[in-house]
Design a protein around this motif. Structure first.
Motif, PDB file in Angstrom:
ATOM      1  N   PHE A  47      59.009  45.183  27.731  1.00 20.75           N
ATOM      2  CA  PHE A  47      59.035  43.841  28.305  1.00 20.75           C
ATOM      3  C   PHE A  47      57.707  43.104  28.171  1.00 20.75           C
ATOM      4  O   PHE A  47      57.577  41.975  28.642  1.00 20.75           O
ATOM      5  CB  PHE A  47      59.489  43.878  29.751  1.00 20.75           C
ATOM      6  CG  PHE A  47      60.934  44.285  29.898  1.00 20.75           C
ATOM      7  CD1 PHE A  47      61.840  44.137  28.861  1.00 20.75           C
ATOM      8  CD2 PHE A  47      61.398  44.820  31.085  1.00 20.75           C
ATOM      9  CE1 PHE A  47      63.164  44.511  28.984  1.00 20.75           C
ATOM     10  CE2 PHE A  47      62.729  45.192  31.228  1.00 20.75           C
ATOM     11  CZ  PHE A  47      63.609  45.037  30.175  1.00 20.75           C
ATOM     12  N   SER A  48      56.714  43.697  27.515  1.00 21.74           N
ATOM     13  CA  SER A  48      55.492  42.943  27.227  1.00 21.74           C
ATOM     14  C   SER A  48      55.758  41.903  26.143  1.00 21.74           C
ATOM     15  O   SER A  48      55.002  40.955  25.989  1.00 21.74           O
ATOM     16  CB  SER A  48      54.359  43.885  26.803  1.00 21.74           C
ATOM     17  OG  SER A  48      54.670  44.518  25.575  1.00 21.74           O
ATOM     18  N   ASP A  49      56.862  42.068  25.434  1.00 23.40           N
ATOM     19  CA  ASP A  49      57.309  41.106  24.432  1.00 23.40           C
ATOM     20  C   ASP A  49      58.324  40.167  25.103  1.00 23.40           C
ATOM     21  O   ASP A  49      59.428  40.593  25.452  1.00 23.40           O
ATOM     22  CB  ASP A  49      57.965  41.838  23.263  1.00 23.40           C
ATOM     23  CG  ASP A  49      58.496  40.913  22.179  1.00 23.40           C
ATOM     24  OD1 ASP A  49      58.631  39.697  22.416  1.00 23.40           O
ATOM     25  OD2 ASP A  49      58.801  41.428  21.088  1.00 23.40           O
ATOM     26  N   PRO A  50      57.970  38.894  25.325  1.00 24.66           N
ATOM     27  CA  PRO A  50      58.872  37.976  26.024  1.00 24.66           C
ATOM     28  C   PRO A  50      60.259  37.874  25.390  1.00 24.66           C
ATOM     29  O   PRO A  50      61.250  37.707  26.093  1.00 24.66           O
ATOM     30  CB  PRO A  50      58.144  36.631  25.961  1.00 24.66           C
ATOM     31  CG  PRO A  50      56.707  36.982  25.782  1.00 24.66           C
ATOM     32  CD  PRO A  50      56.702  38.249  24.980  1.00 24.66           C
ATOM     33  N   LYS A  51      60.350  38.015  24.071  1.00 26.21           N
ATOM     34  CA  LYS A  51      61.659  37.944  23.414  1.00 26.21           C
ATOM     35  C   LYS A  51      62.531  39.126  23.807  1.00 26.21           C
ATOM     36  O   LYS A  51      63.737  38.976  24.006  1.00 26.21           O
ATOM     37  CB  LYS A  51      61.492  37.894  21.895  1.00 26.21           C
ATOM     38  CG  LYS A  51      60.916  36.586  21.402  1.00 26.21           C
ATOM     39  CD  LYS A  51      60.741  36.580  19.907  1.00 26.21           C
ATOM     40  CE  LYS A  51      60.084  35.284  19.456  1.00 26.21           C
ATOM     41  NZ  LYS A  51      59.797  35.277  18.046  1.00 26.21           N
ATOM     42  N   LYS A  52      61.932  40.300  23.936  1.00 33.28           N
ATOM     43  CA  LYS A  52      62.699  41.480  24.351  1.00 33.28           C
ATOM     44  C   LYS A  52      63.093  41.388  25.823  1.00 33.28           C
ATOM     45  O   LYS A  52      64.164  41.834  26.216  1.00 33.28           O
ATOM     46  CB  LYS A  52      61.916  42.757  24.073  1.00 33.28           C
ATOM     47  CG  LYS A  52      61.822  43.071  22.595  1.00 33.28           C
ATOM     48  CD  LYS A  52      61.088  44.361  22.347  1.00 33.28           C
ATOM     49  CE  LYS A  52      61.007  44.633  20.843  1.00 33.28           C
ATOM     50  NZ  LYS A  52      60.221  45.835  20.556  1.00 33.28           N
ATOM     51  N   LEU A  53      62.218  40.808  26.627  1.00 34.34           N
ATOM     52  CA  LEU A  53      62.533  40.635  28.045  1.00 34.34           C
ATOM     53  C   LEU A  53      63.738  39.718  28.218  1.00 34.34           C
ATOM     54  O   LEU A  53      64.690  40.056  28.908  1.00 34.34           O
ATOM     55  CB  LEU A  53      61.328  40.087  28.803  1.00 34.34           C
ATOM     56  CG  LEU A  53      61.558  39.750  30.278  1.00 34.34           C
ATOM     57  CD1 LEU A  53      61.977  40.985  31.073  1.00 34.34           C
ATOM     58  CD2 LEU A  53      60.304  39.127  30.884  1.00 34.34           C
ATOM     59  N   THR A  54      63.709  38.562  27.571  1.00 38.58           N
ATOM     60  CA  THR A  54      64.817  37.612  27.742  1.00 38.58           C
ATOM     61  C   THR A  54      66.103  38.102  27.081  1.00 38.58           C
ATOM     62  O   THR A  54      67.187  37.662  27.458  1.00 38.58           O
ATOM     63  CB  THR A  54      64.450  36.213  27.186  1.00 38.58           C
ATOM     64  OG1 THR A  54      64.073  36.336  25.818  1.00 38.58           O
ATOM     65  CG2 THR A  54      63.319  35.595  27.988  1.00 38.58           C
ATOM     66  N   ALA A  55      65.992  39.040  26.138  1.00 39.76           N
ATOM     67  CA  ALA A  55      67.182  39.608  25.497  1.00 39.76           C
ATOM     68  C   ALA A  55      67.713  40.835  26.241  1.00 39.76           C
ATOM     69  O   ALA A  55      68.757  41.371  25.873  1.00 39.76           O
ATOM     70  CB  ALA A  55      66.853  39.994  24.055  1.00 39.76           C
ATOM     71  N   ALA A  56      67.042  41.257  27.296  1.00 43.74           N
ATOM     72  CA  ALA A  56      67.458  42.450  28.044  1.00 43.74           C
ATOM     73  C   ALA A  56      68.844  42.247  28.653  1.00 43.74           C
ATOM     74  O   ALA A  56      69.244  41.132  28.990  1.00 43.74           O
ATOM     75  CB  ALA A  56      66.440  42.774  29.139  1.00 43.74           C
ATOM     76  N   SER A  57      69.552  43.330  28.811  1.00 49.25           N
ATOM     77  CA  SER A  57      70.956  43.293  29.245  1.00 49.25           C
ATOM     78  C   SER A  57      71.177  42.609  30.590  1.00 49.25           C
ATOM     79  O   SER A  57      72.210  41.993  30.798  1.00 49.25           O
ATOM     80  CB  SER A  57      71.515  44.712  29.304  1.00 49.25           C
ATOM     81  OG  SER A  57      70.797  45.489  30.254  1.00 49.25           O
ATOM     82  N   HIS A  58      70.221  42.695  31.515  1.00 52.69           N
ATOM     83  CA  HIS A  58      70.406  42.131  32.852  1.00 52.69           C
ATOM     84  C   HIS A  58      69.401  41.019  33.172  1.00 52.69           C
ATOM     85  O   HIS A  58      69.147  40.720  34.330  1.00 52.69           O
ATOM     86  CB  HIS A  58      70.315  43.239  33.908  1.00 52.69           C
ATOM     87  CG  HIS A  58      71.483  44.155  33.895  1.00 52.69           C
ATOM     88  ND1 HIS A  58      71.599  45.209  33.024  1.00 52.69           N
ATOM     89  CD2 HIS A  58      72.618  44.151  34.627  1.00 52.69           C
ATOM     90  CE1 HIS A  58      72.730  45.831  33.234  1.00 52.69           C
ATOM     91  NE2 HIS A  58      73.377  45.209  34.191  1.00 52.69           N
ATOM     92  N   TYR A  59      68.824  40.434  32.113  1.00 48.87           N
ATOM     93  CA  TYR A  59      67.872  39.349  32.323  1.00 48.87           C
ATOM     94  C   TYR A  59      68.608  38.139  32.886  1.00 48.87           C
ATOM     95  O   TYR A  59      69.702  37.812  32.471  1.00 48.87           O
ATOM     96  CB  TYR A  59      67.189  38.967  31.004  1.00 48.87           C
ATOM     97  CG  TYR A  59      66.206  37.837  31.166  1.00 48.87           C
ATOM     98  CD1 TYR A  59      64.928  38.088  31.624  1.00 48.87           C
ATOM     99  CD2 TYR A  59      66.567  36.529  30.887  1.00 48.87           C
ATOM    100  CE1 TYR A  59      64.017  37.064  31.790  1.00 48.87           C
ATOM    101  CE2 TYR A  59      65.664  35.486  31.045  1.00 48.87           C
ATOM    102  CZ  TYR A  59      64.391  35.763  31.505  1.00 48.87           C
ATOM    103  OH  TYR A  59      63.506  34.741  31.674  1.00 48.87           O
ATOM    104  N   GLY A  60      67.963  37.489  33.859  1.00 44.18           N
ATOM    105  CA  GLY A  60      68.579  36.303  34.420  1.00 44.18           C
ATOM    106  C   GLY A  60      67.569  35.235  34.770  1.00 44.18           C
ATOM    107  O   GLY A  60      67.836  34.052  34.681  1.00 44.18           O
ATOM    108  N   ALA A  61      66.385  35.651  35.168  1.00 46.39           N
ATOM    109  CA  ALA A  61      65.323  34.717  35.545  1.00 46.39           C
ATOM    110  C   ALA A  61      63.991  35.362  35.185  1.00 46.39           C
ATOM    111  O   ALA A  61      63.861  36.579  35.216  1.00 46.39           O
ATOM    112  CB  ALA A  61      65.382  34.437  37.043  1.00 46.39           C
ATOM    113  N   PRO A  62      62.998  34.534  34.847  1.00 52.70           N
ATOM    114  CA  PRO A  62      61.703  35.121  34.497  1.00 52.70           C
ATOM    115  C   PRO A  62      61.049  35.769  35.725  1.00 52.70           C
ATOM    116  O   PRO A  62      60.970  35.146  36.783  1.00 52.70           O
ATOM    117  CB  PRO A  62      60.881  33.931  34.000  1.00 52.70           C
ATOM    118  CG  PRO A  62      61.594  32.721  34.438  1.00 52.70           C
ATOM    119  CD  PRO A  62      63.013  33.086  34.713  1.00 52.70           C
TER     120      PRO A  62
END
Length: 165
Positions: free
Chosen positions: A50-65
């Motif tokens: 998740f240090s990569d913002p693109k991977k964080l926002t693509a995570a399965s349960h991402y909803g809000a920063p």
């Protein structure tokens, strides 16, 4: 959920807001909500998946920063003087977590942690934990206790010398 059944208090921290929503539903269904405090946060933001913002926002349960929070800040915010058991599964962010400002470790009794060696050196974490008075055990993916991890992932268990395993 298991920790909520047996602990007096649980602080659940995750960087994926929808995962916290699912956890809340599970706890409510099992009558454990009163023991759990929820915190949306990214701890150890300079390493790991998740240090990569693109991977964080693509995570399965991402909803809000998630806000980026240190363990010292989390302990202060949650007014936590003692952490009897700390479970860490933060997808490689553990290397950032243990790299600076580790004063929070004085509050911790025992740790169980998944380790992702693609993001750092396990020996660095072991050195920090030993400096804070922890005894260390390492387990590979097969469940065998080993001296070093040969694979990219494994588990680290730590306990204060006076607390046993």
């Amino acid at each position: 959920m298991l920790s909520a059944k047996f602990a007096q208090q649980v602080i659940a921290v995750d960087a994926q807001s929808r995962l916290l929503t699912d956890l809340k539903a599970n706890l409510a269904q099992n009558d454990c909500m009163e023991k759990v405090t929820f915190q949306l946060a990214l701890i150890g933001s300079k390493s790991g998946v998740f240090s990569d913002p693109k991977k964080l926002t693509a995570a399965s349960h991402y909803g809000a920063p998630p806000p980026m929070v240190s363990m010292n800040d989390l302990c202060e915010f949650q007014q936590t003087d003692r952490i009897d058991f700390l479970k860490i599964d933060i997808e490689g962010s553990e290397f950032d977590l243990f790299s600076i400002n580790t004063q929070w470790l004085e509050r911790v009794g025992k740790i169980a942690m998944e380790v992702h060696q693609d993001y750092g050196e396990l020996d660095a974490i072991i050195g920090v934990l030993k400096a804070w008075g922890f005894k260390i055990w390492i387990q590979d993916k097969k469940g065998l206790f080993v001296d070093t991890l040969e694979d990219s992932t494994g588990y680290l268990y730590a306990s204060r010398a006076h607390e046993g395993c």
